[in-house]
Design a protein around this motif. Sequence first.
Motif, PDB file in Angstrom:
ATOM      1  N   ALA A  94      32.115  57.127  34.548  1.00 41.30           N
ATOM      2  CA  ALA A  94      33.492  56.742  34.244  1.00 41.30           C
ATOM      3  C   ALA A  94      34.182  57.781  33.352  1.00 41.30           C
ATOM      4  O   ALA A  94      35.196  58.345  33.727  1.00 41.30           O
ATOM      5  CB  ALA A  94      33.507  55.360  33.591  1.00 41.30           C
ATOM      6  N   THR A 123      25.457  55.283  40.326  1.00 41.93           N
ATOM      7  CA  THR A 123      26.419  56.287  40.789  1.00 41.93           C
ATOM      8  C   THR A 123      25.722  57.320  41.673  1.00 41.93           C
ATOM      9  O   THR A 123      26.224  57.671  42.744  1.00 41.93           O
ATOM     10  CB  THR A 123      27.067  56.990  39.574  1.00 41.93           C
ATOM     11  OG1 THR A 123      27.589  55.982  38.703  1.00 41.93           O
ATOM     12  CG2 THR A 123      28.180  57.914  40.010  1.00 41.93           C
ATOM     13  N   ARG A 141      33.908  59.142  44.351  1.00 40.31           N
ATOM     14  CA  ARG A 141      34.991  59.336  43.376  1.00 40.31           C
ATOM     15  C   ARG A 141      36.297  59.736  44.040  1.00 40.31           C
ATOM     16  O   ARG A 141      37.360  59.208  43.741  1.00 40.31           O
ATOM     17  CB  ARG A 141      34.571  60.433  42.390  1.00 40.31           C
ATOM     18  CG  ARG A 141      34.491  59.972  40.987  1.00 40.31           C
ATOM     19  CD  ARG A 141      34.147  61.144  40.089  1.00 40.31           C
ATOM     20  NE  ARG A 141      35.102  61.251  39.010  1.00 40.31           N
ATOM     21  CZ  ARG A 141      35.105  60.459  37.954  1.00 40.31           C
ATOM     22  NH1 ARG A 141      34.224  59.511  37.834  1.00 40.31           N
ATOM     23  NH2 ARG A 141      36.000  60.619  37.002  1.00 40.31           N
ATOM     24  N   ALA A 182      37.739  56.834  45.942  1.00 47.52           N
ATOM     25  CA  ALA A 182      38.388  55.841  45.074  1.00 47.52           C
ATOM     26  C   ALA A 182      39.784  56.319  44.703  1.00 47.52           C
ATOM     27  O   ALA A 182      40.753  55.554  44.733  1.00 47.52           O
ATOM     28  CB  ALA A 182      37.546  55.598  43.826  1.00 47.52           C
ATOM     29  N   GLN A 183      39.899  57.606  44.386  1.00 41.06           N
ATOM     30  CA  GLN A 183      41.215  58.134  44.022  1.00 41.06           C
ATOM     31  C   GLN A 183      42.186  58.054  45.203  1.00 41.06           C
ATOM     32  O   GLN A 183      43.351  57.712  45.053  1.00 41.06           O
ATOM     33  CB  GLN A 183      41.091  59.577  43.521  1.00 41.06           C
ATOM     34  CG  GLN A 183      41.358  59.679  42.021  1.00 41.06           C
ATOM     35  CD  GLN A 183      40.238  60.391  41.294  1.00 41.06           C
ATOM     36  OE1 GLN A 183      39.648  61.332  41.831  1.00 41.06           O
ATOM     37  NE2 GLN A 183      39.928  59.964  40.079  1.00 41.06           N
ATOM     38  N   LYS A 242      37.369  51.545  42.872  1.00 45.37           N
ATOM     39  CA  LYS A 242      35.984  51.917  42.544  1.00 45.37           C
ATOM     40  C   LYS A 242      35.019  50.885  43.100  1.00 45.37           C
ATOM     41  O   LYS A 242      33.967  51.235  43.635  1.00 45.37           O
ATOM     42  CB  LYS A 242      35.814  52.020  41.033  1.00 45.37           C
ATOM     43  CG  LYS A 242      36.263  53.346  40.486  1.00 45.37           C
ATOM     44  CD  LYS A 242      35.913  53.429  39.017  1.00 45.37           C
ATOM     45  CE  LYS A 242      36.268  54.784  38.437  1.00 45.37           C
ATOM     46  NZ  LYS A 242      36.291  54.720  36.986  1.00 45.37           N
ATOM     47  N   THR A 296      34.670  51.357  46.823  1.00 46.22           N
ATOM     48  CA  THR A 296      34.047  52.585  47.301  1.00 46.22           C
ATOM     49  C   THR A 296      32.627  52.780  46.769  1.00 46.22           C
ATOM     50  O   THR A 296      31.975  53.748  47.120  1.00 46.22           O
ATOM     51  CB  THR A 296      34.890  53.818  46.902  1.00 46.22           C
ATOM     52  OG1 THR A 296      35.150  53.748  45.489  1.00 46.22           O
ATOM     53  CG2 THR A 296      36.198  53.843  47.644  1.00 46.22           C
ATOM     54  N   ALA A 297      32.159  51.853  45.947  1.00 43.79           N
ATOM     55  CA  ALA A 297      30.813  52.013  45.379  1.00 43.79           C
ATOM     56  C   ALA A 297      29.776  52.089  46.498  1.00 43.79           C
ATOM     57  O   ALA A 297      28.818  52.850  46.409  1.00 43.79           O
ATOM     58  CB  ALA A 297      30.495  50.869  44.435  1.00 43.79           C
TER      59      ALA A 297
END
Length: 477
Positions: A108, A165, A295, A298-299, A313, A316-317
Motif C-alpha cells: 500500500a 501481494t 496495481r 487497480a489504477q 484493489k 483486482t487482488a
Amino acid sequence: MTYVPVVGLEVHLQLKTASKIFCGCPTTFGAPPNSQVCPVCLGFPGVLPVLNRQVLALGIRVALALTCRISPRIVFHRKNYFYPDLPKSFQISQYDLPLGNDGFVELAERKIRIRRAHLEEDAGKLIHGEDHSLVDFNRTGVPLLEIVTEPDLASPEEAHLYLKTLKGILEYLEVSDCDMEKGSLRCDTNVSLKAAGSAADSLGTKVEVKNLNSFRAVARALAYEIRRQAQVLDEGGRVAQETRLWDDAAGATQAMRSKEYAHDYRYFPEPDLVPFTVSAEEIESVRRALPELPRAKAQRFVSRYGLSLADSKALTASKGTADYYEACVKGQPAKGKGLANWILGELAREMNERNLESIGQLSFPPESLLELLELIDSGRISGKMAKELFAQCLQSGRRPAELAKEKGLSQVADRSILEEAARAVIQEHSQAAADYRTGKGQALMFLVGQLMRRTQGAASPAVSQEILRELLLEEKR
Ligand code: ADP
Ligand code: MG
Ligand code: ZN
C-alpha cells in the motif's frame, strides 16, 4: 524495553513447466512415488543436465514483474550438502549471479525490496514412518525460483500483506499453481529484533523459521517469535542464531538446528552447465509479453470505471475476480459501481462461506449477474428479492431472468417497495389524492393506474388498490 521487529522472507516458487529443469521427466503432481525419475534427476554418474528453456523464460518473467535487473550472464553453481532426499549430494542452484536482483514489490504505502530471485532444482521428499523413512524422488529436479526480500518487513501483518501481494502478482503471471498445500509455493521467514531508535541499517541476530504451511502460519509464527525474542532480551539473554520450526497445533516455534556457524556449502560453478548470455532482445520480448499487473489494473479500474481505490484493489487482488468484473462491465459501463458492489458484497460473501478460491467456482457467470442487475434496475424485483433469487440461482445453477419468470417473482411480493412507490404517486398526484379523501371514490382508480404504470405492471390492481387506500386513509387521520 521496546523493540522493533525486522523481517525478511524467502519464497520458493515452483515454476509451471511440463518437464523438470535439467531432464525430460514430467512434473505432474500426485504421481506414484518414484515414477517420474531418470538417471539425470537421480544423479547417476556420468549423466549431463540440460537446461529447460521454459524454466528460464518463466524465471525472467517473474524477475521482470518484480522489477529486478536480469543478469545477462546465466551461471549455475553446485551447493554441496548431504541429505537423504538429495541423491547427487549437491543441489544445482545459482550463487553470485542470480537470475534477477534488486527489484521491489509495492505494498500500500511501502516498497519491499527484492534482494534476489534465482533458479534452482528442488530436492526429493521424505516420508517418515514409525520406524523407517521413505523417499520419493519425483520432486528432485522440479524447477524452483527462490525470491528473497531484503529485511524490509516491519510486522507480521506486513509480512502477510507482502505474501498476498506477491501471490497476486504470480497468479497474474500464470507461472505457477501457487498452491501451498501442494508445495508449489513455500515460504521461510527470518526475524530479528532491535532496540527502538537504533540506526536504520543496524540489525539484530536473526532466527529463521521453517515449516510454514499457510500465510496465516507465517504471521502467527512471526508474532510468536517477536514475543519470544523480546522476552529473551528482556531477561538479559541473547538471541541464538538458529533455525526453528513452526508447530501450528502448538502455536509455537521449536529450535531445529543452530546456525552459529554458517553452513559451508562449498559452492562452485556447475561444470556440466556452460554459462551463457541472455540477449537484451530476449529480455525485452519477455517484458513486452508481461500482462497488466494488479496495481496497474487497480489504477485503471479507478479511472475507467469510476470506482474507489479500495474497491478497485479488492476487485483486482485476484485475476479471476478482475476478469469477471471486466466481463460484466464490458457492455454495461454505466453499471460499473453496481456490479462492483454485488461482486464485493454478495458474491464475495458466498465465496467466503463456501471457501472457494475463485469466483469461477460459484456457477454464477457474468451474464447471470448482468441479468440480476437488470431485474433490479428495471424495478421488477427489489434488492431483497434479488438476494434471494441469487441464492436460488447458485443452488440450481440456473439463470436469474428465467427463474424469476418461472416463480412469477415481481415486486408484488415485496410490500415495502410498493408502499414507497404508492407514496410517490400520492405526492405527485396530490389533487387526485385530495379528491379521494373528500369522497370522490373514482379518484382511487386513477391513482391505481398511476401506481401500476410506475411499477411497470409488477403490482397487481388488487394489491395496488389496497395499499393506496390504506395510505390515503392513514394520512387523512
Ligand atoms: P542466510 O545466509 O542465513 O540465508 P541471508 O543473508 O541470505 O541469510 O538472508 C536470508 C533472509 O533473511 C533474507 O530475506 C534477508 O532479508 C533476511 N535477513 C537477513 N538478516 C536479517 C536480520 N538480521 N533480521 C531479519 N531478517 C534478516
Ligand atoms: Mg538463504
Ligand atoms: Zn529425470
